[in-house]
Design a protein around this motif. Sequence first.
Motif, PDB file in Angstrom:
ATOM      1  N   THR A  18       0.814  -1.241  -0.020  1.00 57.00           N
ATOM      2  CA  THR A  18      -0.035   0.049   0.026  1.00 57.00           C
ATOM      3  C   THR A  18       0.958   1.206   0.072  1.00 57.00           C
ATOM      4  O   THR A  18       0.500   2.240  -0.664  1.00 57.00           O
ATOM      5  N   ILE A  19       1.892   1.281   0.836  1.00 56.55           N
ATOM      6  CA  ILE A  19       2.937   2.347   0.818  1.00 56.55           C
ATOM      7  C   ILE A  19       3.332   2.574  -0.269  1.00 56.55           C
ATOM      8  O   ILE A  19       3.444   3.679  -1.098  1.00 56.55           O
ATOM      9  N   ALA A  20       3.935   1.799  -1.127  1.00 56.16           N
ATOM     10  CA  ALA A  20       4.690   1.588  -2.400  1.00 56.16           C
ATOM     11  C   ALA A  20       3.682   2.158  -3.362  1.00 56.16           C
ATOM     12  O   ALA A  20       4.103   3.079  -4.217  1.00 56.16           O
ATOM     13  N   CYS A  21       2.304   1.836  -3.327  1.00 58.48           N
ATOM     14  CA  CYS A  21       1.415   2.023  -4.211  1.00 58.48           C
ATOM     15  C   CYS A  21       1.238   3.730  -4.108  1.00 58.48           C
ATOM     16  O   CYS A  21       1.035   4.410  -5.263  1.00 58.48           O
ATOM     17  N   VAL A  22       1.084   4.045  -3.178  1.00 61.54           N
ATOM     18  CA  VAL A  22       0.824   5.638  -2.529  1.00 61.54           C
ATOM     19  C   VAL A  22       2.113   6.349  -3.336  1.00 61.54           C
ATOM     20  O   VAL A  22       1.806   7.458  -3.939  1.00 61.54           O
ATOM     21  N   VAL A  23       3.035   5.853  -2.908  1.00 62.40           N
ATOM     22  CA  VAL A  23       4.319   6.652  -3.442  1.00 62.40           C
ATOM     23  C   VAL A  23       4.375   6.944  -5.090  1.00 62.40           C
ATOM     24  O   VAL A  23       4.737   7.695  -5.466  1.00 62.40           O
ATOM     25  N   LEU A  24       4.269   5.696  -5.780  1.00 63.66           N
ATOM     26  CA  LEU A  24       4.082   5.642  -7.291  1.00 63.66           C
ATOM     27  C   LEU A  24       3.109   6.511  -7.769  1.00 63.66           C
ATOM     28  O   LEU A  24       3.183   7.116  -8.733  1.00 63.66           O
ATOM     29  N   ILE A  25       1.826   6.473  -7.171  1.00 59.93           N
ATOM     30  CA  ILE A  25       0.843   7.301  -7.933  1.00 59.93           C
ATOM     31  C   ILE A  25       0.900   8.594  -7.599  1.00 59.93           C
ATOM     32  O   ILE A  25       0.828   9.549  -8.555  1.00 59.93           O
ATOM     33  N   VAL A  26       1.652   8.835  -6.542  1.00 58.67           N
ATOM     34  CA  VAL A  26       2.005  10.513  -6.198  1.00 58.67           C
ATOM     35  C   VAL A  26       3.020  10.978  -7.342  1.00 58.67           C
ATOM     36  O   VAL A  26       2.930  11.991  -7.946  1.00 58.67           O
TER      37      VAL A  26
END
Length: 211
Positions: free
Chosen positions: A48-56
């Motif tokens: 989830t953390i990685a997903c948020v980082v990449l979406i941002v």
Amino acid sequence: MPVLNYVTSSFVTLTVVIDPIGLVPAFIALTLGLDAAQKRAIGWRASTIACVVLIVTALIGDWFLVQLQIGLSAFQISGGILLFGVAARMILGEHMRQESREAESAAREKVTDLAAFPLAIPLIAGPGAITATLLLASRTGGNYLWLLALILIIAAVSLASALSFELADVIARMLGRTGNIVVARLLGIVLAAFATQYVIDGIKGAFDLAK
């Protein structure tokens, strides 16, 4: 169709760069001694953390490049070279040794939140994944449909990482050490081809601007 080509290339690029199955050995090493519930919580949180980082990264990528006054062609060339370096390490087996070192370092330092470091960053959303996301976002040309497709692809690959962590023990037994090495080599070759294409596109774009 251009949209279909973009979706396909984006999905393949991010899947190869992040390599959900290739993360399994590092995940097993980092979570050694934890019970199943703890492993599951860490795996989903890291994804989830990685997903948020990449979406941002995808959302502000173009703005970030403009603020730094970096042309798209320059970023394509430099990004392609960086991704080629990642591919070379995959082909030569360096990325597996790097994951092992990350695991040993985390154990020595007694990292309390394995989900954020080193699982989410830098193992999932590492320099290669961030660079690839920036490159793919720059290709959307401000098209919101393409950008939405990229966000959904990031979410899908992050989900694949979480599921790989869920099935870590099963995948490790199925592939074995030899299987992991073979998969890493094959994915490295595919990534090298994508990286080369980015460099070619960047050089073409630079010459077009010079005309």
